[in-house]
Structures are given as structure tokens and as C-alpha cells.
Design an enzyme around this catalytic site. Structure first.
Site, PDB file in Angstrom:
ATOM      1  N   GLU A   1       4.571  -2.363   4.602  1.00 25.23           N
ATOM      2  CA  GLU A   1       4.247  -3.795   4.492  1.00 25.23           C
ATOM      3  C   GLU A   1       4.886  -4.371   3.228  1.00 25.23           C
ATOM      4  O   GLU A   1       4.508  -4.016   2.112  1.00 25.23           O
ATOM      5  CB  GLU A   1       2.728  -3.975   4.479  1.00 25.23           C
TER       6      GLU A   1
ATOM      7  N   GLU B   1       3.029   1.113  -2.794  1.00 26.69           N
ATOM      8  CA  GLU B   1       2.171   0.310  -1.923  1.00 26.69           C
ATOM      9  C   GLU B   1       2.905  -0.190  -0.683  1.00 26.69           C
ATOM     10  O   GLU B   1       2.285  -0.482   0.328  1.00 26.69           O
ATOM     11  CB  GLU B   1       1.583  -0.874  -2.697  1.00 26.69           C
TER      12      GLU B   1
ATOM     13  N   GLU C   1      -9.615   5.623   5.506  1.00 20.12           N
ATOM     14  CA  GLU C   1      -8.203   5.581   5.127  1.00 20.12           C
ATOM     15  C   GLU C   1      -7.832   6.927   4.526  1.00 20.12           C
ATOM     16  O   GLU C   1      -8.587   7.490   3.726  1.00 20.12           O
ATOM     17  CB  GLU C   1      -7.909   4.532   4.046  1.00 20.12           C
TER      18      GLU C   1
ATOM     19  N   LYS D   1       3.044  -6.300   0.028  1.00 20.34           N
ATOM     20  CA  LYS D   1       2.241  -5.577  -0.947  1.00 20.34           C
ATOM     21  C   LYS D   1       3.052  -5.401  -2.226  1.00 20.34           C
ATOM     22  O   LYS D   1       4.251  -5.696  -2.274  1.00 20.34           O
ATOM     23  CB  LYS D   1       1.824  -4.218  -0.381  1.00 20.34           C
TER      24      LYS D   1
END
Length: 339
Positions: free
Chosen positions: A312, A320, A262, A315
Site C-alpha cells: 500500500e 510499511e 495480524e 503508508k
């Protein structure tokens, strides 16, 4: 503009010229913590449109794996952290995990890695990682897949106790008893150590000592020269990765490669002077190009997964929710691509 014309424009807006070797080394993390995300086939189409030929899945999602059939995209699939204890204590669970989540998709899906746990070292579940990895390797061997699919675990930079200068990198006192045997095991199986590398967090945590251009790959000068070996660093990413290489050397596993499982930069949600769309685009496009180069300590192509495919919304609020290359409506947050 017709819908077909829009698709053509979108496709070509993503085709940036970077070395072919970089394209071979770069993937994307496909997280699914959103209640408004596109279907799995639509997500795979977006992955292909950008030019990624690798994807990391945080669990063996059946719909995603079906969508990946016959695409040629290499798959790195995670074993959930919640399953580590059972997999460590019950070898048959590793076998059933493979029979349920890997074998039904072969040979149509190109599995390359199984990641046993994400960022659990150090911590209460750390003790289960290596036994679970061993059971998974043995289970793969029992069905003839040990050479085809490699097993590793993904760690954060939190496993590193000393990171500066990079040549002095070492595992922390808490992580070392776990990480030493793991990296020695990886040396024996020929698998990489997967590391989540985020210069963003290092920068925002120490702005007095770290300049933004050093974090974004845009410094046009040597920022750090390692006094122990003379290696020159123009970006923080390389220094972080090389500190992990040094830590593995100290743990007796000098030959283990690193896969960056990541890395990314948020486009919103934090300090508005730092978490900008422009900075996120700059970081991630430079990250893609950097895959062809490697680090001063280990030059040459390295595998890198950009985080993440989508913003997203399930999250935590703030940064985030803002790591994605795409909004949930499939529109790009900013153009980036590999070719």
C-alpha cells in the site's frame, strides 16, 4: 502466453498443499491505503485464488462488502478508532452502525466478527473500548445477531509488560486496568481476544538475543524451554502468543481464545538482509501451516490473518509499504497459498 493461460498458471502457483484445517483457520488483512489498488471485486478474486476463506476489513467499505456477497468468505470488520468515543457514549450510534454497515449485506455476507478499535490500548482512547464493545454487543442482540457475530478488539503486543518466559506473561501496568475487564467481558460473551503478533519487530529490536530462524519458524531445535512448565518453543510466534494467554489467565480469563488478527513479514524497506522476499515468503507460508497446530500452551487450530493483501503506497515509506502478498498490479510478490 494468452491472458487465460496466465491466469491458470497464477492460480495453480498459489495452490500449496497444507492441512485442510489450516485453510479453515487462515484469512488475510485487506488494507486499502493505496491510490493504485485493484477494484474491490478484483481484490476479492485474488483472495479466493489464494484460498483464503476469511478476510479482515479495516472499515465497513461498501464496495468491498458488495464484492464479498455470496462468496462464503467470513468477514471480520473493524469499527474505526475515531468512532470509539461516540460509540462508547451513545448506544444509539452502535445501533445505527449496525443498521448501516451490517444489516444491508445480510445474509449474503458472512460476518463473523466486529473489531472495536485497533491497537488503541494503552492510550488515550483505551477507556472507550469496553463501553463501545458493550454497546455493540447490546445492539447486535437487539436485532438477533448477538450469537452470529462476535465483538472483540484488536491489541498489539504493547499491552504485555512481561513476556519471558511465556508462562510469566502479564499485562503492563498501563494496560492492565483496561485489559482485565475487557478479557473478562470476552469470557462472558464467548469471543476471542484479537492480537496483532509480529515476530519481525521483536527480532529487529533485539537481535543480540533472538536468532532469525527462531523468528521465521525455521529453527530445527528447541530454542526456549519454559522453566515453569517445561513447554518447549521452536519459534518466537508461539512464545509471544502464549505470553498473552498467560496474561489473560492472570487477569481471570483463562478460557478466552486468541485470534491472531495480524501477522506477517515485510519483503523490502528495512535491513536488506532481513526484509527480503525470501524471508517474507518463508515466514508467511510457515504461518499459514502453523494455524493447524496452535501453540504449546494451546494446541489445536487457531485463527490467523496474514498481513496483508497488497503493498500500500499511501503508508509511510519503508517497510510499511511492503507487507503485501500482491503488488498493486495484481502480480504476486511471492507465491503463497492455502488449500
Amino acid at each position: 502466453m494468452t491472458s487465460s493461460s496466465m491466469l491458470v498458471v497464477l492460480f495453480f502457483s498459489f495452490q500449496l498443499v497444507v492441512p485442510y484445517v489450516a485453510a479453515q483457520s487462515v484469512g488475510v488483512c485487506y488494507g486499502m491505503l493505496g491510490d493504485n489498488l485493484p477494484s474491490r471485486p478484483e481484490a476479492v478474486q485474488l483472495i479466493q485464488s489464494v484460498g483464503f476463506n476469511k478476510v479482515r476489513l479495516y472499515g465497513p467499505d461498501g464496495d468491498a462488502l458488495n464484492a464479498l456477497r455470496n462468496t462464503g468468505i467470513e468477514v471480520n470488520v473493524d469499527v474505526a478508532n475515531d468512532d470509539l468515543q461516540r460509540m462508547a457514549n451513545d448506544a444509539s450510534f452502535a445501533s445505527s452502525w449496525i443498521s448501516s454497515n451490517i444489516q444491508p449485506y445480510l445474509p449474503d455476507v458472512s460476518f463473523k466478527y466486529i473489531t472495536v478499535g485497533n491497537e488503541v490500548i494503552p492510550g488515550d482512547a483505551a477507556q472507550y473500548v469496553l463501553p463501545a464493545m458493550k454497546n455493540m454487543v447490546n445492539a447486535l442482540g437487539s436485532v438477533g445477531l448477538r450469537d452470529q457475530i462476535k465483538v472483540s478488539t484488536s491489541v498489539s503486543m504493547g499491552v504485555i509488560g512481561v513476556s519471558y518466559p511465556p508462562s510469566q506473561g502479564s499485562f503492563s501496568d498501563q494496560a492492565a486496568p483496561i485489559m482485565g475487564p475487557i478479557v473478562q467481558f470476552l469470557a462472558g460473551t464467548g469471543a476471542p481476544l484479537m492480537v496483532n503478533v509480529y515476530p519481525y519487530f521483536s527480532y529487529v529490536g533485539n537481535r543480540q538475543a533472538i536468532q532469525l530462524d527462531y523468528g521465521l519458524f525455521t529453527a530445527n531445535r528447541v530454542v526456549v524451554t519454559d522453566p515453569n512448565n517445561g513447554l518447549a518453543y521452536t519459534n518466537l510466534f508461539d512464545a509471544m502468543v502464549d505470553s498473552v494467554y498467560s496474561a489473560m489467565e492472570r487477569a481471570g480469563a483463562a478460557g478466552v481464545p486468541i485470534q491472531v488478527s495480524e501477522s506477517g513479514w515485510p519483503s523490502a524497506g528495512g535491513d536488506p538482509t532481513v526484509t527480503t522476499i525470501g524471508n517474507a515468503q518463508t515466514y508467511n507460508q510457515n504461518l499459514v501451516r502453523h494455524a493447524a497446530q496452535g501453540t504449546p500452551k494451546r494446541p489445536g487450530p487457531m485463527e490467523i490473518f496474514v498481513f496483508a493483501l497488497f503493498n500500500e503506497d499511501q503508508k509511510s515509506a519503508g517497510i510499511e509499504q511492503n507487507w503485501g502478498l500482491f503488488y498493486p498490479n495484481k502480480q504476486p510478490v511471492y507465491p503463497i497459498g492455502v488449500n
